[in-house]
Write a protein that holds these residues in place. Structure first.
Motif, PDB file in Angstrom:
ATOM      1  N   GLY A  72       0.821  -1.196   0.000  1.00  0.00           N
ATOM      2  CA  GLY A  72       0.000   0.000   0.000  1.00  0.00           C
ATOM      3  C   GLY A  72       0.852   1.242   0.000  1.00  0.00           C
ATOM      4  O   GLY A  72       2.089   1.180   0.022  1.00  0.00           O
ATOM      5  N   GLU A 103      -1.046   2.657   9.976  1.00  0.00           N
ATOM      6  CA  GLU A 103      -1.698   2.383   8.694  1.00  0.00           C
ATOM      7  C   GLU A 103      -1.500   0.934   8.277  1.00  0.00           C
ATOM      8  O   GLU A 103      -2.420   0.278   7.789  1.00  0.00           O
ATOM      9  CB  GLU A 103      -1.167   3.332   7.622  1.00  0.00           C
ATOM     10  CG  GLU A 103      -1.573   4.777   7.846  1.00  0.00           C
ATOM     11  CD  GLU A 103      -0.994   5.735   6.814  1.00  0.00           C
ATOM     12  OE1 GLU A 103      -1.477   6.857   6.720  1.00  0.00           O
ATOM     13  OE2 GLU A 103      -0.034   5.338   6.103  1.00  0.00           O
ATOM     14  N   LEU A 151      -4.378  -2.193   7.930  1.00  0.00           N
ATOM     15  CA  LEU A 151      -4.566  -2.938   6.681  1.00  0.00           C
ATOM     16  C   LEU A 151      -4.120  -4.394   6.765  1.00  0.00           C
ATOM     17  O   LEU A 151      -4.142  -5.100   5.755  1.00  0.00           O
ATOM     18  CB  LEU A 151      -3.809  -2.242   5.540  1.00  0.00           C
ATOM     19  CG  LEU A 151      -4.503  -1.017   4.926  1.00  0.00           C
ATOM     20  CD1 LEU A 151      -3.549  -0.288   3.991  1.00  0.00           C
ATOM     21  CD2 LEU A 151      -5.756  -1.439   4.177  1.00  0.00           C
ATOM     22  N   GLY A 171      -8.391  -4.934   2.712  1.00  0.00           N
ATOM     23  CA  GLY A 171      -9.387  -3.887   2.596  1.00  0.00           C
ATOM     24  C   GLY A 171      -8.830  -2.582   2.096  1.00  0.00           C
ATOM     25  O   GLY A 171      -7.848  -2.532   1.348  1.00  0.00           O
ATOM     26  N   GLU A 172      -9.445  -1.486   2.541  1.00  0.00           N
ATOM     27  CA  GLU A 172      -9.136  -0.155   2.027  1.00  0.00           C
ATOM     28  C   GLU A 172      -8.952   0.808   3.193  1.00  0.00           C
ATOM     29  O   GLU A 172      -9.728   0.819   4.148  1.00  0.00           O
ATOM     30  CB  GLU A 172     -10.285   0.325   1.133  1.00  0.00           C
ATOM     31  CG  GLU A 172     -10.158   1.754   0.652  1.00  0.00           C
ATOM     32  CD  GLU A 172     -11.396   2.202  -0.087  1.00  0.00           C
ATOM     33  OE1 GLU A 172     -11.443   3.390  -0.484  1.00  0.00           O
ATOM     34  OE2 GLU A 172     -12.334   1.396  -0.247  1.00  0.00           O
ATOM     35  N   LEU A 173      -7.905   1.625   3.122  1.00  0.00           N
ATOM     36  CA  LEU A 173      -7.638   2.604   4.167  1.00  0.00           C
ATOM     37  C   LEU A 173      -8.670   3.725   4.093  1.00  0.00           C
ATOM     38  O   LEU A 173      -8.852   4.357   3.049  1.00  0.00           O
ATOM     39  CB  LEU A 173      -6.232   3.171   3.999  1.00  0.00           C
ATOM     40  CG  LEU A 173      -5.561   3.784   5.227  1.00  0.00           C
ATOM     41  CD1 LEU A 173      -5.348   2.729   6.306  1.00  0.00           C
ATOM     42  CD2 LEU A 173      -4.238   4.422   4.844  1.00  0.00           C
ATOM     43  N   ILE A 174      -9.381   3.976   5.188  1.00  0.00           N
ATOM     44  CA  ILE A 174     -10.397   5.033   5.207  1.00  0.00           C
ATOM     45  C   ILE A 174     -10.003   6.198   6.105  1.00  0.00           C
ATOM     46  O   ILE A 174     -10.564   7.284   5.994  1.00  0.00           O
ATOM     47  CB  ILE A 174     -11.771   4.486   5.642  1.00  0.00           C
ATOM     48  CG1 ILE A 174     -11.675   3.784   7.003  1.00  0.00           C
ATOM     49  CG2 ILE A 174     -12.345   3.552   4.589  1.00  0.00           C
ATOM     50  CD1 ILE A 174     -13.015   3.362   7.585  1.00  0.00           C
ATOM     51  N   GLN A 177      -6.348   7.911   7.126  1.00  0.00           N
ATOM     52  CA  GLN A 177      -4.895   7.905   7.072  1.00  0.00           C
ATOM     53  C   GLN A 177      -4.333   8.309   8.426  1.00  0.00           C
ATOM     54  O   GLN A 177      -5.059   8.743   9.322  1.00  0.00           O
ATOM     55  CB  GLN A 177      -4.414   8.846   5.973  1.00  0.00           C
ATOM     56  CG  GLN A 177      -4.786   8.386   4.570  1.00  0.00           C
ATOM     57  CD  GLN A 177      -4.241   9.302   3.497  1.00  0.00           C
ATOM     58  OE1 GLN A 177      -4.297  10.517   3.634  1.00  0.00           O
ATOM     59  NE2 GLN A 177      -3.730   8.721   2.426  1.00  0.00           N
ATOM     60  N   ALA A 235      -9.003   1.039   8.529  1.00  0.00           N
ATOM     61  CA  ALA A 235      -9.276   0.425   7.225  1.00  0.00           C
ATOM     62  C   ALA A 235     -10.587  -0.330   7.311  1.00  0.00           C
ATOM     63  O   ALA A 235     -10.955  -0.850   8.370  1.00  0.00           O
ATOM     64  CB  ALA A 235      -8.141  -0.527   6.833  1.00  0.00           C
ATOM     65  N   GLU A 247     -12.644  -3.564   5.873  1.00  0.00           N
ATOM     66  CA  GLU A 247     -12.444  -4.850   5.203  1.00  0.00           C
ATOM     67  C   GLU A 247     -13.472  -5.041   4.096  1.00  0.00           C
ATOM     68  O   GLU A 247     -14.522  -4.397   4.074  1.00  0.00           O
ATOM     69  CB  GLU A 247     -12.554  -5.989   6.210  1.00  0.00           C
ATOM     70  CG  GLU A 247     -11.489  -5.973   7.284  1.00  0.00           C
ATOM     71  CD  GLU A 247     -11.638  -7.117   8.266  1.00  0.00           C
ATOM     72  OE1 GLU A 247     -10.672  -7.431   8.970  1.00  0.00           O
ATOM     73  OE2 GLU A 247     -12.736  -7.697   8.337  1.00  0.00           O
ATOM     74  N   HIS A 248     -13.147  -5.956   3.181  1.00  0.00           N
ATOM     75  CA  HIS A 248     -14.111  -6.313   2.142  1.00  0.00           C
ATOM     76  C   HIS A 248     -15.258  -7.086   2.784  1.00  0.00           C
ATOM     77  O   HIS A 248     -15.052  -7.961   3.619  1.00  0.00           O
ATOM     78  CB  HIS A 248     -13.429  -7.165   1.065  1.00  0.00           C
ATOM     79  CG  HIS A 248     -12.339  -6.439   0.336  1.00  0.00           C
ATOM     80  ND1 HIS A 248     -12.554  -5.301  -0.395  1.00  0.00           N
ATOM     81  CD2 HIS A 248     -10.998  -6.702   0.240  1.00  0.00           C
ATOM     82  CE1 HIS A 248     -11.417  -4.877  -0.924  1.00  0.00           C
ATOM     83  NE2 HIS A 248     -10.466  -5.706  -0.542  1.00  0.00           N
TER      84      HIS A 248
END
Length: 347
Positions: free
Chosen positions: A294, A313, A317, A321-324, A326, A338, A340-341
């Motif tokens: 990432g 960070e 992660l 998933g995606e960092l929401i 920072q 972050a 998750e899916h």
């Protein structure tokens, strides 16, 4: 609570006759993956059965507050009188079920949806060769039970009045659903895709209200990454986390865990923060964090001290998933988050 009658569930079964005790034993065998306690009328109690001491309603009180489910091998009237003084709310009460002595019927009486009484009654009916008598309106009409679905999947129900409004609306027609997550499969009866209307369901990790009256369902999909200076108090960590979540509109009940580097495994403030917040705490080595892919906010100082350029960070992660959120730094604390899916699944 967990799926009623599943592993980890605490269950109490009451019987008041010899025949009822036989049925209670069958129930315990059917729910062998639950932590099951058996009680019988004092004159009958023997073996695995503890005696009911004193008036039944008084005896039931501590058990009602402690267990996930109570099954009465008795008439509905006996069960109702036993629990009535202790009923608080549908979000807190355990599942309560009545099973007749001959095991012909399993009748959920309390917490049919959120507490899992309907599911437990159906499971008992299958095991005993009985009939589950489910009377909740959405189930009786073959419509979607939003509170039961949310409870089964561990979603936070943010507002019981809104849940009641949705259930009432579903009985009259279709209710719109907005989701921040992909939909796997088709929508159930009573639900349609939509983003506006007088009453609706929103599945999200964010605090939002797209409908005039919104039932917000928050799945536990947000991972916190936390770093802190040695000796930082739990209150300071909690304040920085709360500020970061609020600024980014993250629902606190969507947070599933906190994570950090293993150098912080014995950090009192971090351990106390996680315990007070009711969050599992995960730790990763510098090598494990270094492998996470990432774009991160690097720090040469953190690299020298920990062996990795960013803790919060990367730890957030670690589950993918995606960092929401920072890296947010204040008062010796760094926080990131972050999501998750996850997928919305019915059936």
């Amino acid at each position: 609570m967990d799926d009623a009658g599943r592993g980890g569930t605490r269950l109490a079964v009451f019987a008041f006759s010899r025949r009822g005790m036989d049925t209670a034993r069958r129930i315990a065998c059917a729910l062998e993956d639950a932590e099951c306690r058996l009680y019988a009328a004092k004159r009958l109690a023997e073996g695995a059965f503890a005696p009911v001491e004193g008036p039944l309603a008084d005896f039931t009180g501590p058990i009602f507050r402690r267990e996930d489910a109570l099954v009465f091998v008795s008439s509905c009237g006996v069960a109702v009188r036993a629990v009535a003084p202790h009923v608080r709310s549908k979000s807190d009460d355990p599942a309560v079920i009545a099973v007749d002595e001959t095991a012909r019927f399993a009748i959920p009486l309390l917490s049919g949806h959120i507490g899992g009484a309907n599911r437990l009654a159906e499971r008992l009916a299958d095991a005993l060769g009985a009939e589950a008598v489910v009377t909740t309106a959405t189930d009786a009409n073959g419509r979607f039970s939003v509170d039961a679905w949310a409870a089964e999947r561990g979603l936070c129900i943010d507002g019981l009045p809104e849940a009641k409004a949705v259930s009432a609306a579903i009985l009259e027609g279709d209710v719109p659903l907005k989701s921040d997550f992909p939909l796997a499969g088709s929508l159930p009866p009573g639900v349609t895709a939509g983003e506006a209307g007088p009453v609706g369901i929103c599945v999200s990790w964010r605090r939002q209200s797209p409908f005039e009256k919104t039932l917000l369902l928050a799945p536990p999909v947000v991972r916190l990454g936390v770093g802190c200076r040695r000796g930082t108090a739990a209150e300071t960590i909690a304040a920085v986390v709360r500020e970061a979540l609020d600024r980014h509109g993250v629902h606190p009940r969507a947070v599933k865990c906190a994570a950090s580097i293993d150098l912080k495994r014995d950090e009192p403030g971090l351990l106390d923060f996680a315990e007070e917040a009711g969050l599992p705490l995960e730790f990763y080595s510098a090598g494990e964090l270094e492998k996470i892919e990432g774009s991160f906010s690097p720090s040469a100082f953190v690299k020298r001290v920990t062996g990795v350029d960013n803790v919060c960070e990367r730890a957030a992660l670690a589950g993918g998933g995606e960092l929401i959120i920072q890296k947010t730094a204040r008062d010796g604390v760094t926080v990131a988050a972050a999501v998750e899916h996850w997928e919305v699944r019915f059936g």
